[in-house]
Design a protein around this motif. Structure first.
Motif, PDB file in Angstrom:
ATOM      1  N   GLU A  62     -30.458 -12.993   4.084  1.00 10.78           N
ATOM      2  CA  GLU A  62     -30.903 -14.221   4.737  1.00 10.78           C
ATOM      3  C   GLU A  62     -31.081 -15.387   4.089  1.00 10.78           C
ATOM      4  O   GLU A  62     -30.532 -16.690   4.152  1.00 10.78           O
ATOM      5  CB  GLU A  62     -32.189 -13.789   5.379  1.00 10.78           C
ATOM      6  CG  GLU A  62     -32.433 -12.756   6.144  1.00 10.78           C
ATOM      7  CD  GLU A  62     -32.597 -11.264   5.507  1.00 10.78           C
ATOM      8  OE1 GLU A  62     -32.439 -10.404   6.237  1.00 10.78           O
ATOM      9  OE2 GLU A  62     -32.482 -11.303   4.305  1.00 10.78           O
TER      10      GLU A  62
ATOM     11  N   ARG B  39     -26.032 -20.310  15.951  1.00  9.30           N
ATOM     12  CA  ARG B  39     -26.095 -20.255  17.134  1.00  9.30           C
ATOM     13  C   ARG B  39     -27.432 -20.875  17.591  1.00  9.30           C
ATOM     14  O   ARG B  39     -27.889 -21.607  18.253  1.00  9.30           O
ATOM     15  CB  ARG B  39     -25.874 -19.031  17.663  1.00  9.30           C
ATOM     16  CG  ARG B  39     -24.466 -18.799  17.982  1.00  9.30           C
ATOM     17  CD  ARG B  39     -24.159 -17.343  18.417  1.00  9.30           C
ATOM     18  NE  ARG B  39     -22.680 -16.955  18.425  1.00  9.30           N
ATOM     19  CZ  ARG B  39     -22.368 -15.726  18.782  1.00  9.30           C
ATOM     20  NH1 ARG B  39     -22.947 -14.743  18.666  1.00  9.30           N
ATOM     21  NH2 ARG B  39     -20.988 -15.515  18.650  1.00  9.30           N
ATOM     22  N   SER B  40     -28.492 -20.079  16.623  1.00  6.06           N
ATOM     23  CA  SER B  40     -29.944 -20.557  16.904  1.00  6.06           C
ATOM     24  C   SER B  40     -30.277 -22.039  16.569  1.00  6.06           C
ATOM     25  O   SER B  40     -30.942 -22.696  17.497  1.00  6.06           O
ATOM     26  CB  SER B  40     -30.989 -19.625  16.136  1.00  6.06           C
ATOM     27  OG  SER B  40     -30.563 -18.347  16.064  1.00  6.06           O
TER      28      SER B  40
ATOM     29  N   VAL C  33     -23.679 -16.491  11.465  1.00  8.00           N
ATOM     30  CA  VAL C  33     -23.093 -16.754  13.005  1.00  8.00           C
ATOM     31  C   VAL C  33     -24.447 -16.845  13.556  1.00  8.00           C
ATOM     32  O   VAL C  33     -24.492 -17.897  14.506  1.00  8.00           O
ATOM     33  CB  VAL C  33     -22.218 -15.959  13.327  1.00  8.00           C
ATOM     34  CG1 VAL C  33     -21.834 -15.966  14.813  1.00  8.00           C
ATOM     35  CG2 VAL C  33     -21.048 -15.764  12.383  1.00  8.00           C
ATOM     36  N   ASN C  34     -25.457 -15.878  13.735  1.00  7.32           N
ATOM     37  CA  ASN C  34     -26.682 -16.107  14.671  1.00  7.32           C
ATOM     38  C   ASN C  34     -27.465 -17.352  14.184  1.00  7.32           C
ATOM     39  O   ASN C  34     -28.162 -17.862  15.255  1.00  7.32           O
ATOM     40  CB  ASN C  34     -27.453 -14.684  14.026  1.00  7.32           C
ATOM     41  CG  ASN C  34     -26.843 -13.485  14.956  1.00  7.32           C
ATOM     42  OD1 ASN C  34     -25.917 -13.581  15.790  1.00  7.32           O
ATOM     43  ND2 ASN C  34     -26.912 -12.465  14.349  1.00  7.32           N
ATOM     44  N   TYR C  35     -27.601 -17.556  13.082  1.00 10.76           N
ATOM     45  CA  TYR C  35     -28.354 -18.812  12.512  1.00 10.76           C
ATOM     46  C   TYR C  35     -27.860 -19.871  13.015  1.00 10.76           C
ATOM     47  O   TYR C  35     -28.288 -20.795  13.584  1.00 10.76           O
ATOM     48  CB  TYR C  35     -28.567 -18.688  11.163  1.00 10.76           C
ATOM     49  CG  TYR C  35     -29.385 -17.811  10.630  1.00 10.76           C
ATOM     50  CD1 TYR C  35     -30.007 -16.714  11.229  1.00 10.76           C
ATOM     51  CD2 TYR C  35     -29.408 -17.333   9.163  1.00 10.76           C
ATOM     52  CE1 TYR C  35     -30.745 -15.723  10.723  1.00 10.76           C
ATOM     53  CE2 TYR C  35     -30.309 -16.453   8.454  1.00 10.76           C
ATOM     54  CZ  TYR C  35     -30.750 -15.727   9.405  1.00 10.76           C
ATOM     55  OH  TYR C  35     -31.394 -14.494   8.897  1.00 10.76           O
TER      56      TYR C  35
ATOM     57  N   GLY D 264     -22.719 -12.085   9.562  1.00  8.43           N
ATOM     58  CA  GLY D 264     -23.321 -11.927  10.825  1.00  8.43           C
ATOM     59  C   GLY D 264     -24.420 -12.684  10.967  1.00  8.43           C
ATOM     60  O   GLY D 264     -24.554 -13.400  12.169  1.00  8.43           O
ATOM     61  N   LEU D 265     -25.400 -12.781   9.936  1.00  7.26           N
ATOM     62  CA  LEU D 265     -26.504 -13.585  10.040  1.00  7.26           C
ATOM     63  C   LEU D 265     -26.025 -15.156   9.832  1.00  7.26           C
ATOM     64  O   LEU D 265     -27.007 -15.951  10.903  1.00  7.26           O
ATOM     65  CB  LEU D 265     -27.584 -13.376   8.975  1.00  7.26           C
ATOM     66  CG  LEU D 265     -27.896 -11.821   8.607  1.00  7.26           C
ATOM     67  CD1 LEU D 265     -28.642 -11.782   7.169  1.00  7.26           C
ATOM     68  CD2 LEU D 265     -29.025 -11.703   9.615  1.00  7.26           C
TER      69      LEU D 265
ATOM     70  N   THR E 268     -22.976 -24.595  16.481  1.00  6.58           N
ATOM     71  CA  THR E 268     -21.543 -23.950  16.627  1.00  6.58           C
ATOM     72  C   THR E 268     -20.596 -24.980  17.054  1.00  6.58           C
ATOM     73  O   THR E 268     -19.302 -24.930  17.115  1.00  6.58           O
ATOM     74  CB  THR E 268     -21.599 -22.650  17.546  1.00  6.58           C
ATOM     75  OG1 THR E 268     -22.502 -23.079  18.733  1.00  6.58           O
ATOM     76  CG2 THR E 268     -22.445 -21.525  17.019  1.00  6.58           C
TER      77      THR E 268
END
Length: 352
Positions: free
Chosen positions: A196, A163-164, A159-161, A156-157, A168
């Motif tokens: 992380e 996007r940030s 995917v968020n990283y 999950g981290l 993507t």
């Protein structure tokens, strides 16, 4: 009493350098290969069972943690693999029957060793032995880890990283980073760093491989609570993993550990492979002979009946065609026909 935390418990470099397996005389190379092969069995079995990736990842992390506190000499690899996968299915709420887990893992081991890929019977001694190993492996994992089976994964981290960092839309970086996370499960990285740092290391190597620039001032990983030294260590562990071939034959029981120490494990496995194939081929030949004898007996019996009665038995097609000539005796169909005839005559006439 210690504080409970949802963060992953980590092992120090000193603990890894003085693991119980090394203290029992097992070499560092053998320990690394056995960890990798155990994770390979879990990943392959989970793929066949079609369980979600978090289940397979949790089982592999539990195996890595367990062998930081236990030795391969005292706890066989096969038992721990079965117990870790069985326990992870419960933890991640994706339960599987113990029989399915045993059969799949057993088939993968047989395939790696070149044995006949036969499924164990649910009532023979081999199955009950594997079942006991599964239960004991689960109990030992819970005991050694003090029932702390919480595993925080970096998917999950990641995917968020991505996007940030606006990665993507890249064609290769997201998939490559995801593959790195899966491959890192075969190493002790997941018991040395928090999620992380592992996610940042996978993104760093994937971007470097695809020649995609990332923010450097300030360093992008500092935003995600990681430092450059740990990120580079994770990236180096990924690169080193691909320079080491995946082992296919590893000692799975205490007896095989002794044979490996003597250097006769592969010779013994080759001998067992030949014996198993001989037995398998003999059973197949016997089954074919039995089937042919049964077919011949049925044919002779039909011929004898024909000679005694003088009537040729009808074929299946003739019987089927004959059945079509019989009138339908369905009451609904008959009643409907009579009703239509009655309506043609001008009204409904009930049939008595």
């Amino acid at each position: 009493m210690g504080q409970l935390s949802l963060r992953n418990p980590l092992a120090t470099p000193d603990q890894l350098a003085a693991s119980p397996s090394l203290q029992h005389g097992i070499t560092t190379e053998l320990e690394t290969d056995m960890r990798a092969y155990g994770c390979h069995l879990i990943q392959s079995a989970g793929t066949v069972l079609r369980v979600p990736q978090p289940v397979m990842a949790t089982a592999q992390v539990l195996l890595q943690r367990f062998y930081c506190l236990a030795s391969f000499q005292d706890f066989p690899l096969r038992s721990t693999v079965l117990g870790a996968l069985f326990l992870a299915c419960k933890v991640e709420e994706s339960p599987q029957t113990i029989r399915n887990i045993i059969n799949v893992v057993d088939i993968i081991i047989k395939r790696d060793r070149g044995y006949p890929e036969t499924v164990t019977d649910g009532y023979d001694s081999e199955y009950y032995e594997l079942k006991n190993e599964t239960v004991m492996g689960e109990i030992q994992i819970l005991r050694r880890l003090a029932f702390n089976v919480q595993v925080e994964l970096p998917y999950g981290l990641l995917v968020n990283y991505l996007r940030s960092l606006e990665l993507t839309d890249q064609t290769q970086v997201p998939q490559l980073a995801w593959n790195y996370l899966n491959d890192l499960l075969r190493t002790p990285i997941y018991v040395c760093f928090q999620p992380e740092t592992i996610a940042c290391g996978a993104i760093f190597l994937a971007a470097h491989t695809c020649s995609v620039p990332l923010p450097a001032s300030p360093a992008w990983w500092t935003v995600f609570d990681a430092n450059d030294e740990d990120v580079i260590t994770v990236a180096k562990a990924i690169k080193a993993l691909y320079h080491r071939p995946m082992p296919r034959i590893m000692p799975l029981s205490p007896k095989e550990m002794e044979l490996h120490a003597k250097g006769t494990l592969e010779e013994c496995i080759s001998k067992v492979r030949k014996e198993k194939w001989d037995v398998h081929n003999a059973e197949l030949a016997l089954a074919v002979q039995t089937r042919m004898a049964t077919t011949d007996t049925s044919g002779k019996r039909s011929q004898a009946e024909h000679e005694d009665t003088g009537v040729r038995p009808k074929s299946r097609r003739e019987t089927k065609d004959t059945r079509r000539d019989y009138p339908r005796r369905n009451s609904r169909h008959t009643g409907g026909s009579r009703s239509r005839e009655a309506r043609r005559d001008g009204g409904y006439r009930p049939q008595h």
